[in-house]
Design a protein around this motif. Sequence first.
Motif, mmCIF file in Angstrom:
data_model
loop_
_atom_site.group_PDB
_atom_site.id
_atom_site.type_symbol
_atom_site.label_atom_id
_atom_site.label_comp_id
_atom_site.label_asym_id
_atom_site.label_seq_id
_atom_site.Cartn_x
_atom_site.Cartn_y
_atom_site.Cartn_z
ATOM 1 N N VAL A 180 -6.073 10.307 -40.374
ATOM 2 C CA VAL A 180 -6.669 11.630 -40.580
ATOM 3 C C VAL A 180 -6.623 11.942 -42.075
ATOM 4 C CG1 VAL A 180 -6.550 14.081 -40.011
ATOM 5 C CG2 VAL A 180 -5.841 12.372 -38.315
ATOM 6 N N LYS A 181 -7.779 12.096 -42.680
ATOM 7 C CA LYS A 181 -7.836 12.327 -44.122
ATOM 8 C C LYS A 181 -7.923 13.819 -44.426
ATOM 9 C CE LYS A 181 -9.739 7.870 -45.508
ATOM 10 N NZ LYS A 181 -10.812 7.169 -46.237
ATOM 11 N N VAL A 182 -7.012 14.265 -45.280
ATOM 12 C CA VAL A 182 -6.978 15.655 -45.735
ATOM 13 C C VAL A 182 -7.043 15.638 -47.258
ATOM 14 C CG1 VAL A 182 -5.618 17.770 -45.863
ATOM 15 C CG2 VAL A 182 -5.660 16.434 -43.745
ATOM 16 N N ALA A 183 -8.043 16.294 -47.819
ATOM 17 C CA ALA A 183 -8.193 16.336 -49.273
ATOM 18 C C ALA A 183 -7.452 17.543 -49.838
ATOM 19 C CB ALA A 183 -9.667 16.405 -49.650
ATOM 20 N N ASN A 194 8.004 13.445 -41.198
ATOM 21 C CA ASN A 194 8.302 12.071 -40.806
ATOM 22 C C ASN A 194 7.043 11.242 -40.572
ATOM 23 O OD1 ASN A 194 9.878 9.860 -40.247
ATOM 24 N ND2 ASN A 194 10.133 10.381 -38.077
ATOM 25 N N ASN A 195 6.249 11.100 -41.637
ATOM 26 C CA ASN A 195 5.080 10.217 -41.607
ATOM 27 C C ASN A 195 4.059 10.523 -40.519
ATOM 28 O OD1 ASN A 195 5.813 8.642 -43.844
ATOM 29 N ND2 ASN A 195 7.207 7.443 -42.579
ATOM 30 N N PRO A 196 3.439 11.678 -40.552
ATOM 31 C CA PRO A 196 2.347 11.935 -39.607
ATOM 32 C C PRO A 196 1.143 11.065 -39.947
ATOM 33 C CG PRO A 196 2.447 13.660 -41.252
ATOM 34 C CD PRO A 196 3.647 12.788 -41.491
ATOM 35 N N ASP A 197 0.175 11.055 -39.065
ATOM 36 C CA ASP A 197 -0.997 10.186 -39.250
ATOM 37 C C ASP A 197 -2.009 10.801 -40.209
ATOM 38 O OD1 ASP A 197 0.166 8.459 -37.485
ATOM 39 O OD2 ASP A 197 -0.907 9.252 -35.753
ATOM 40 N N ILE A 198 -1.557 11.118 -41.395
ATOM 41 C CA ILE A 198 -2.412 11.805 -42.367
ATOM 42 C C ILE A 198 -2.416 11.055 -43.687
ATOM 43 C CG2 ILE A 198 -2.460 13.829 -43.901
ATOM 44 C CD1 ILE A 198 -2.070 15.596 -41.560
ATOM 45 N N SER A 199 -3.594 10.935 -44.273
ATOM 46 C CA SER A 199 -3.725 10.513 -45.663
ATOM 47 C C SER A 199 -4.041 11.757 -46.483
ATOM 48 C CB SER A 199 -4.855 9.492 -45.833
ATOM 49 O OG SER A 199 -4.520 8.253 -45.268
ATOM 50 N N LEU A 200 -3.153 12.103 -47.380
ATOM 51 C CA LEU A 200 -3.366 13.239 -48.269
ATOM 52 C C LEU A 200 -4.015 12.716 -49.542
ATOM 53 C CD1 LEU A 200 -2.971 16.213 -49.023
ATOM 54 C CD2 LEU A 200 -0.685 15.617 -49.858
ATOM 55 N N GLY A 226 -14.503 11.066 -46.376
ATOM 56 C CA GLY A 226 -14.289 11.313 -44.961
ATOM 57 C C GLY A 226 -13.214 12.331 -44.646
ATOM 58 N N ALA A 227 -12.928 13.223 -45.579
ATOM 59 C CA ALA A 227 -11.918 14.256 -45.327
ATOM 60 C C ALA A 227 -12.348 15.163 -44.172
ATOM 61 C CB ALA A 227 -11.690 15.089 -46.586
ATOM 62 N N GLU A 228 -11.428 15.427 -43.262
ATOM 63 C CA GLU A 228 -11.697 16.331 -42.136
ATOM 64 C C GLU A 228 -11.302 17.769 -42.461
ATOM 65 O OE1 GLU A 228 -10.471 14.958 -38.234
ATOM 66 O OE2 GLU A 228 -10.276 12.925 -39.020
ATOM 67 N N LEU A 229 -10.476 17.917 -43.504
ATOM 68 C CA LEU A 229 -10.018 19.238 -43.932
ATOM 69 C C LEU A 229 -9.830 19.192 -45.437
ATOM 70 C CD1 LEU A 229 -8.824 22.103 -43.125
ATOM 71 C CD2 LEU A 229 -6.590 20.974 -43.122
ATOM 72 N N ILE A 230 -10.190 20.291 -46.102
ATOM 73 C CA ILE A 230 -9.940 20.421 -47.534
ATOM 74 C C ILE A 230 -8.914 21.531 -47.735
ATOM 75 C CG2 ILE A 230 -10.914 21.139 -49.756
ATOM 76 C CD1 ILE A 230 -13.541 19.835 -48.891
ATOM 77 N N ILE A 231 -7.841 21.214 -48.450
ATOM 78 C CA ILE A 231 -6.846 22.202 -48.858
ATOM 79 C C ILE A 231 -7.077 22.499 -50.334
ATOM 80 C CG2 ILE A 231 -4.396 22.652 -49.201
ATOM 81 C CD1 ILE A 231 -3.800 20.875 -46.794
ATOM 82 N N GLY A 232 -7.095 23.805 -50.705
ATOM 83 C CA GLY A 232 -7.449 24.207 -52.049
ATOM 84 C C GLY A 232 -8.933 24.577 -52.076
ATOM 85 N N PRO A 233 -9.473 24.848 -53.267
ATOM 86 C CA PRO A 233 -8.827 24.896 -54.581
ATOM 87 C C PRO A 233 -7.985 26.168 -54.798
ATOM 88 C CG PRO A 233 -11.204 24.463 -54.753
ATOM 89 C CD PRO A 233 -10.925 24.959 -53.375
ATOM 90 N N LEU A 234 -7.677 26.391 -56.082
ATOM 91 C CA LEU A 234 -6.768 27.470 -56.451
ATOM 92 C C LEU A 234 -7.495 28.736 -56.900
ATOM 93 C CD1 LEU A 234 -3.883 28.464 -57.055
ATOM 94 C CD2 LEU A 234 -4.026 27.274 -59.265
ATOM 95 N N ALA A 279 -21.246 20.130 -45.245
ATOM 96 C CA ALA A 279 -20.720 18.967 -44.537
ATOM 97 C C ALA A 279 -19.948 19.347 -43.279
ATOM 98 C CB ALA A 279 -19.815 18.170 -45.467
ATOM 99 N N GLY A 280 -19.779 20.654 -43.047
ATOM 100 C CA GLY A 280 -19.027 21.097 -41.875
ATOM 101 C C GLY A 280 -17.541 20.852 -41.972
ATOM 102 N N VAL A 281 -17.022 20.830 -43.202
ATOM 103 C CA VAL A 281 -15.592 20.597 -43.415
ATOM 104 C C VAL A 281 -14.919 21.920 -43.778
ATOM 105 C CG1 VAL A 281 -13.862 19.375 -44.790
ATOM 106 C CG2 VAL A 281 -16.019 18.249 -44.205
#
Length: 356
Positions: free
Chosen positions: A13-16, A46-52, A75-83, A98-100
Motif C-alpha cells: 500500500v503506497k502512501v505519499a 510493527n511494519n504494516p504493509d505500507i510504503s511511505l 500509485g499512491a492510494e493516499l497523499i499525506i500533506g502538504p503543509l 486522480a481520485g486520490v
Amino acid sequence: MPGETITGATGSVKVALLLPISAPGSASSVAKALKQAAELALFDFNNPDISLVPKDTMGTPNGARAAAQSAVKDGAELIIGPLFAQEVSAAAQVARSAGVPMIAFSSDEKVAGNGVYLLSFLAGRDVPRIVSFAMSRGKRNFAVLVPQTAYGRIAEAAFAKAVASGGGSAPVRASFSGSNMESAVQQIAGAVQSGKQIDALFLPAGQEELPRLAPQLAAAGLTSAKVQFIGTGQWDYPNVGSQQALIGGWYPAPDPKGWNSFAQRYTKTFGGTPPRIASLGYDAMSLAVSLSQNPPGQRYSFSQLTRASGFAGVDGLVRLLPDGTSERGLAILEVRPGSPSVISPAPRSFNTASSY
C-alpha cells in the motif's frame, strides 16, 4: 533523503508524504520533523504493509503540483500533506483528478473539501468545548477580551455562537492590538468593578499576547482567582503557568500525556525535541495504517476516512468530517504554577463527546 521510501512488511500500500523538504527557512526543519514522526508511526505499528514515499514540494505551489503528479504516477492510494495552504490547493487539483484523497496539514479551511481533509488544529473548533465546560460549572455571563487578529475574529464568532446556543450571554466586550492593550484591559476591569454580573472572561489569546497581557490584567485587579479566565488551545504552550494572573484559568487541549509519550519516543529515536506540529505527522500516518487492511479501492474511501468513530492518535480522538475539516475530542486543562492539570478528561469515544 527526499525520495527515500520507507517500507513496511510488504509495502503493498503506497502512501505519499508531500512536504517542503528543501524549502528555505524553518519550513525544511518542520518538514523533517513531520517526516520523522510519520516514520515513527510506521515503526510503532510493527511494519504494516505500507510504503511511505516522501515527495519534496519545495514549499511552492508548482513544487506541490509536481510532487502530487509524481505521487499519483507512483500509485499512491493516499497523499499525506502538504503543509501550506497554497501547496494544498495546487496538489489537490492533481489528486482530485486522480481520485486520490489528501490528508493535509494546513489550518486554512478554505482549502478543505472535495477529497481534501485537514488534520490540523483549526481555529475556533475548540471553543464550544470550553464554553460547554464553563457553563457546566455555572458560568453564564461572560466578558470577552479579544485580539484584533484573524484568529481573534474566528474565535469570537465561535464563542458567540456557543454562548447563544447554551443560553448564556456576553454583555461586555473589548478588543486590543499591541497599542491599546492597556485601555482594553481597563474597559473590562471597569465593567467588573461596576458590579456588572460577569462569571468568566474569555481570552482567545496565545503565546504572542498573553505574557504581555497577563501582567496588565493583574495590575487592573483581574485574575482568574477573581473572575474565571477561559481560553482556547492557544493557551497550550510551555510555561503558560509562569503568569500569575492566569493561574486557575481553563482551556481546551489534548491530554498532555499523549504528547509527552510521543515526544519521548521521538527524542529517543531521532534526538532533539519535536516541534508541536510533529504529532500531526504521526497521527496522519497512524490513520493511514489503521485503514490499510481494507480491500484495495476501499482503503481510503470517503466512508472510511469520515467514519463516525474517528481515529485515536497522539492528540486523542479526531475524526475527519465530510466537508474536509476535522473534529477533536479535547480535555479541559487548568493552568497551574508548574504544569497544567487535566480537570475534565477528553472523551474516549465520540458517542460520549456530547456529554461533556
